[in-house]
Design a protein around this motif. Structure first.
Motif, PDB file in Angstrom:
ATOM      1  N   LEU A  56       0.959  -1.213   0.091  1.00  0.00           N
ATOM      2  CA  LEU A  56      -0.184  -0.001   0.109  1.00  0.00           C
ATOM      3  C   LEU A  56       0.929   1.374   0.170  1.00  0.00           C
ATOM      4  N   GLY A  57       2.132   1.120  -0.013  1.00  0.00           N
ATOM      5  CA  GLY A  57       3.130   2.304  -0.242  1.00  0.00           C
ATOM      6  C   GLY A  57       3.166   2.833   1.559  1.00  0.00           C
ATOM      7  N   VAL A  58       2.897   1.683   2.600  1.00  0.00           N
ATOM      8  CA  VAL A  58       3.140   2.327   3.891  1.00  0.00           C
ATOM      9  C   VAL A  58       4.453   1.751   4.498  1.00  0.00           C
ATOM     10  N   PRO A  59       5.402   2.429   4.774  1.00  0.00           N
ATOM     11  CA  PRO A  59       6.655   2.054   5.341  1.00  0.00           C
ATOM     12  C   PRO A  59       6.308   1.433   6.746  1.00  0.00           C
ATOM     13  N   VAL A  60       7.197   0.514   7.039  1.00  0.00           N
ATOM     14  CA  VAL A  60       7.018  -0.020   8.099  1.00  0.00           C
ATOM     15  C   VAL A  60       8.089  -0.268   9.377  1.00  0.00           C
ATOM     16  N   VAL A  61       7.868  -0.118  10.542  1.00  0.00           N
ATOM     17  CA  VAL A  61       8.765  -0.190  11.547  1.00  0.00           C
ATOM     18  C   VAL A  61       8.643  -1.753  12.142  1.00  0.00           C
ATOM     19  N   ALA A  62       9.444  -2.593  12.232  1.00  0.00           N
ATOM     20  CA  ALA A  62       9.586  -3.739  12.396  1.00  0.00           C
ATOM     21  C   ALA A  62      10.663  -4.295  13.171  1.00  0.00           C
ATOM     22  N   THR A  63      10.410  -5.489  13.926  1.00  0.00           N
ATOM     23  CA  THR A  63      11.593  -6.137  14.545  1.00  0.00           C
ATOM     24  C   THR A  63      12.394  -6.911  13.639  1.00  0.00           C
ATOM     25  N   PRO A  64      13.836  -7.069  13.577  1.00  0.00           N
ATOM     26  CA  PRO A  64      14.446  -7.733  12.737  1.00  0.00           C
ATOM     27  C   PRO A  64      14.813  -9.160  12.808  1.00  0.00           C
ATOM     28  N   VAL A  65      13.643  -9.869  12.591  1.00  0.00           N
ATOM     29  CA  VAL A  65      13.550 -11.377  12.568  1.00  0.00           C
ATOM     30  C   VAL A  65      13.422 -12.280  11.405  1.00  0.00           C
TER      31      VAL A  65
END
Length: 350
Positions: A269-278
């Motif tokens: 959707l063009g939404v950047p993500v903040v995520a845990t690097p797993v």
């Protein structure tokens, strides 16, 4: 060629929808005639026994009329699997979660594990949703292939909304099954502190069903809202989000996931993500390019504060987020091509 798909759920269940139902039109175009049946919720007592018997008989009758039997993420009794393996021309088992393990907060019985392993062993081919699951399946069979979960390009393109952000309003968003809310609660304190400090941030949580826990309940009605997930509204609700959130835990259950679909949905959707690097996530998300990697609760607070103070960075990442889905071949048509090739290879073996 005729193929029967037996699914763990209907279209409202993400794994069944994305690993089967969205693929069926592509298979039909490739000349594979498809039929699907979802396992229902069985009643208890005599009524439930009758339902199970009727369902089993119906399945066995359909199996005899199909060249391919595709079982998606279901654990059948071992005796039923034995029958399926004997009467099926080609039996394929597909799973995209570590269902031999228990997700956080749950237990898995030895009978369930035995049923899962028997399906892997007795199937002509097992399709696993991640490399980790492939390695697990190889304990019971040499006939295993990896196929990640895809999402339908056209549906997501219709909801892409790439525009400059209003610097006075940044909507954070989390989407997922209610049993995964414990991941969000792991960073509730850090996110709450950021929301407290930055008036231009708010949080939307998209989920459905009975909620085992309710993170941020003290902030609801202020800068946090819960939105009910529905098949018709989920994409539109998620498309309004400016930054997706996906905190995770680095354990075997998480590492074995077959696509991290909620992250891929945001990127599409063009939404950047903040995520845990797993696992796959640390390769899928490129820090400060299509999102951010937060390896500790403290990093979650720092990253979200920076986003609140520098919202223009998000817009620059939106196009890269969309490109990521294409470069990783996470669209449904890519997954469908992979499945079609797998089916054709299996048929040639007969």
């Amino acid at each position: 060629m005729d193929a029967l798909f037996i699914t763990a759920g209907d279209r409202t269940q993400a794994s069944s929808r994305l690993r089967v139902y969205e693929l069926l039109p592509h298979l039909e175009e490739a000349g594979i005639s498809t039929e699907s049946i979802a396992v229902p919720q069985f009643k208890s007592g005599l009524d439930g026994l009758w339902m199970r018997s009727t369902f089993a008989s119906n399945i066995l009758w359909k199996v005899l009329r199909n060249d391919i039997v595709f079982v998606q993420k279901i654990r059948f009794p071992t005796w039923f699997t034995q029958i399926l393996s004997k009467i099926s021309s080609t039996l394929i088992y597909d799973f995209d979660d570590a269902i031999h393990l228990a997700p956080p907060g749950k237990d898995v019985g030895q009978d369930d594990i035995r049923q899962h392993n028997t399906l892997i062993e007795k199937s002509d081919l097992t399709i696993a949703g991640s490399r980790e699951l492939v390695e697990y399946a190889r304990q019971y069979t040499d006939e295993v292939k990896c196929l990640h979960t895809g999402i339908p390009r056209k549906k997501y393109e219709q909801h892409q909304n790439i525009s400059d952000l209003d610097e006075d309003s940044i909507l954070l968003g989390w989407v997922g099954n209610p049993e995964n809310l414990h991941y969000l609660s792991d960073v509730e304190r850090e996110i709450s502190e950021v929301l407290e400090r930055h008036d231009n941030l708010s949080l939307r949580i998209i989920t459905a069903g009975t909620l085992p826990i309710r993170p941020f309940k003290d902030r609801e009605g202020e800068d946090v809202e819960y939105v009910e997930w529905t098949l018709d509204s989920a994409l539109a609700d998620l498309a309004e989000v400016d930054i997706g959130l996906r905190p995770l835990r680095d354990d075997e259950w998480t590492r074995s996931k077959g696509g991290f679909t909620s992250i891929v949905e945001c990127l599409a959707l063009g939404v950047p993500v903040v995520a845990t690097p797993v696992s796959l996530v640390k390769y899928l998300i490129r820090n400060r390019d299509n999102g951010f990697l937060a390896g500790s609760p403290n990093e979650w607070g720092i990253i979200l504060s920076n986003i609140a103070e520098n919202p223009s960075e998000i817009y620059q990442m939106s196009q890269e987020a969309i490109k990521t889905v294409s470069s990783w071949r996470f669209w449904t048509e890519d997954t469908a091509k992979g499945l079609i090739n797998i089916i054709n290879e299996e048929i040639k073996k007969e």
